[in-house]
Write an enzyme that holds these catalytic residues in place. Structure first.
Site: not given
Ligand code: GNR
Ligand code: NI
Length: 175
Positions: A46, A95, A136-137, A140
């Site tokens: 993501g 990331l 999670h996104e 952000h």
């Molecule tokens: O690549 C990603 N792997 C991930 C693994 C477990 C929970 C959430 C993620 S999202 C992350 C990429 C990222 O930072 N997206 O904002």
């Molecule tokens: Ni992230």
């Protein structure tokens, strides 16, 4: 299509509540394409626009297995419209916090309403990694990192490691 540089925490743009997209024009579609390119190159499952320095409500996800057909989903102005009472714990990474991981508890399933790249309203229901990734996104674009959802003790350990990593990197770039 371009691979965009990914911003590392701590950085004020990662703490910003991002602005909704008003018009889905070619610039927005180009951003989506560049974000997919950047996410696949990383690689990640993501990516949210503020991670590439753009404070708008655009996210991309693809949680398909490595050897399976890609399942890219671009979500513009996504909104969680339902969360399950049941929760799940998942070891998350980001990331913007490279190589740092922590267990995070979140609703196990969510329904998300969003606009696709053509501007059509859509809804998606996710469980497992997709539910984790959607939340999670969307965090952000509200200026929230997964470390904001763990204990202050664990958060401070991770953020100190990030400050160290960023210092090392800037020294490498200066050399
Ligand atoms: O690549 C990603 N792997 C991930 C693994 C477990 C929970 C959430 C993620 S999202 C992350 C990429 C990222 O930072 N997206 O904002
Ligand atoms: Ni992230």
């Amino acid at each position: 299509m371009a691979i965009l540089p990914i911003i590392w925490a701590p950085d004020p743009i990662l703490k910003t509540r991002c602005k909704p997209v008003e018009v889905i024009d070619d610039a927005v579609r180009r951003l989506v394409d560049d974000m997919f390119h950047t996410m696949y190159a990383a690689p990640g499952v993501g990516l949210a626009a503020p991670q590439v320095g753009v404070a708008t409500r655009v996210v991309v996800v693809d949680v398909a297995a490595k050897d399976a057909k890609p399942e890219p989903i671009a979500l513009i102005n996504p909104e969680i419209v339902w969360r399950s009472d049941e929760t799940q714990v998942y070891e998350e990474g980001c990331l913007s916090l490279p190589e740092l991981y922590a267990d995070v508890e979140r609703p196990a399933r969510v329904k998300v309403r969003y606009l696709d790249r053509e501007g059509a309203t859509r809804q998606i229901e996710g469980e497992g990694l997709l539910a984790v990734c959607l939340q999670h996104e969307i965090d952000h674009i509200d200026g929230v990192l997964f470390v904001d959802r763990i204990s202050a003790l664990k958060r401070n350990i991770i953020l100190k490691k990030m400050v160290k990593a960023k210092k090392l990197r800037s020294r490498e770039h200066a050399a």
